[in-house]
Enzyme design. Structure first.
Site, PDB file in Angstrom:
ATOM      1  N   GLY A 176       1.921   2.587  10.849  1.00  0.00           N
ATOM      2  CA  GLY A 176       2.898   3.424  10.626  1.00  0.00           C
ATOM      3  C   GLY A 176       3.547   4.252  11.835  1.00  0.00           C
ATOM      4  N   GLU A 226      -5.843  -4.980  10.290  1.00  0.00           N
ATOM      5  CA  GLU A 226      -4.874  -3.932  10.541  1.00  0.00           C
ATOM      6  C   GLU A 226      -5.513  -3.022  11.770  1.00  0.00           C
ATOM      7  OE1 GLU A 226      -2.470  -2.655   6.709  1.00  0.00           O
ATOM      8  OE2 GLU A 226      -4.242  -1.482   6.991  1.00  0.00           O
ATOM      9  N   HIS A 275      -9.656   0.987   4.089  1.00  0.00           N
ATOM     10  CA  HIS A 275      -8.386   1.207   4.835  1.00  0.00           C
ATOM     11  C   HIS A 275      -8.679   2.434   6.176  1.00  0.00           C
ATOM     12  CE1 HIS A 275      -4.748   2.845   5.962  1.00  0.00           C
ATOM     13  NE2 HIS A 275      -3.897   1.394   5.557  1.00  0.00           N
ATOM     14  N   GLU A 287      -7.282   4.702   7.160  1.00  0.00           N
ATOM     15  CA  GLU A 287      -7.078   6.264   7.003  1.00  0.00           C
ATOM     16  C   GLU A 287      -8.239   6.570   6.154  1.00  0.00           C
ATOM     17  OE1 GLU A 287      -3.289   5.946   5.143  1.00  0.00           O
ATOM     18  OE2 GLU A 287      -2.596   5.077   7.014  1.00  0.00           O
ATOM     19  N   SER A 332       2.955  -1.678  10.486  1.00  0.00           N
ATOM     20  CA  SER A 332       4.150  -1.806  10.827  1.00  0.00           C
ATOM     21  C   SER A 332       4.986  -3.067  10.613  1.00  0.00           C
ATOM     22  CB  SER A 332       4.657  -1.627  12.196  1.00  0.00           C
ATOM     23  OG  SER A 332       4.260  -0.091  12.569  1.00  0.00           O
ATOM     24  N   LYS A 345       0.138   4.341  -0.326  1.00  0.00           N
ATOM     25  CA  LYS A 345      -0.527   5.691  -0.049  1.00  0.00           C
ATOM     26  C   LYS A 345      -0.467   6.904  -0.810  1.00  0.00           C
ATOM     27  CE  LYS A 345      -0.190   3.333   4.487  1.00  0.00           C
ATOM     28  NZ  LYS A 345      -0.344   3.589   6.013  1.00  0.00           N
ATOM     29  N   ASN A 401       0.783  -1.095   0.024  1.00  0.00           N
ATOM     30  CA  ASN A 401      -0.090   0.104  -0.154  1.00  0.00           C
ATOM     31  C   ASN A 401       0.790   1.177  -0.024  1.00  0.00           C
ATOM     32  OD1 ASN A 401      -1.786   2.011   0.518  1.00  0.00           O
ATOM     33  ND2 ASN A 401      -2.110   1.331   2.367  1.00  0.00           N
TER      34      ASN A 401
END
Ligand code: PGA
Length: 245
Positions: free
Chosen positions: A173, A167, A97, A99, A209, A11, A9
């Site tokens: 991150g 996730e 996702h 985000e 991560s 991003k 991914n």
């Protein structure tokens, strides 16, 4: 046994040129027989999707958008169409996702529509779910994860292929990867839930991560079918170190 999945991914990173360079470099380094037991999926930023399509066209690497609109076409300025992505060879699509949920207020109705749209168009959805730190600390992990899955999978054709990505939001991150016990517990419960809901063709990825040094242990956990990788997928060598554990 299904193939292991290594999904990148990217991003909002990489120009089309950088994406093409990654693809060329990756293809010179990955061995052909790797794909006998593994799948590679790339989710580039939209402006780079066409460059990725050109480079990976005749390869076994799959690619697709990080997000799509619930409609295939129409007056939706600024939105991404699944049909247009498919026209340049997309076979996969990232959905839900954290985000997107957090910053763009993507709700469960939209997520459910997007999963359905992908399945109708024979695109494999990679559906993300996971709890926040607050959820985990208040023992809500399973309630939250199951609710997200129930909402996203309402009235879904259970015979079609579906990829889930667990996730935990607090692991994305942050460098704070979930422990093996935490991953094992969620993957086991989600596997059972999917089976008892008659889903026949599904895999469950872990994301958050993931790096080469923690991936080795995680890939050995039952029902961990691969990874969704952000930061460590941006460089060919660090991505390949995870692919070739
Ligand atoms: P990360 O991102 O590997 O950088 O934590 C994972 C993701 O957001 O899918």
């Amino acid at each position: 046994m299904s193939k292991k999945i290594f999904a990148a991914n990217w991003k909002m990173h990489k120009t089309p040129q950088q994406a093409a360079e990654f693809a060329k470099n990756f293809l010179t380094k990955v061995k052909d027989d790797f794909f006998n037991h593994n799948e590679v999926m790339i989710f580039p930023q939209n402006f780079s999707l066409a460059a990725i399509a050109t480079e990976f066209k005749n390869s076994k690497v799959q690619y697709g958008p990080q997000q799509i609109h619930t409609e295939l076409k129409g007056a939706f300025t600024g939105e991404n169409s699944l049909e247009l992505a498919q026209a340049i060879g997309a076979q996969i699509c990232l959905i839900g996702h954290s985000e997107r949920r957090q910053f763009f207020h993507e709700d469960h109705t939209a997520i459910n529509k997007k999963v359905k749209l992908c399945l109708e168009k024979n695109i494999t959805p990679i559906l993300c779910f996971g709890e926040t730190l607050e959820d985990r600390q208040s023992n809500q992990t399973f309630d939250v994860c199951f609710k997200q899955l129930d909402e996203a999978l309402t009235n879904i054709d259970t015979s079609k292929r579906l990829v889930l990505a667990y996730e935990p939001v607090w692991a994305i991150g942050t460098g704070q990867v979930a422990t093996s016990d935490q991953v094992k517990e969620v993957h086991e419960k989600v596997f059972q839930k999917m089976q008892s809901s008659s889903f026949k063709n599904f895999q469950i990825l872990y994301g958050g991560s993931v790096k080469a040094d923690n991936a080795k242990e995680l890939i050995g956990i039952p029902h961990v079918d691969g990874f969704l990788i952000g930061g460590a997928s941006l460089e060919v060598d660090s991505f390949l170190r995870i692919c070739y554990l």
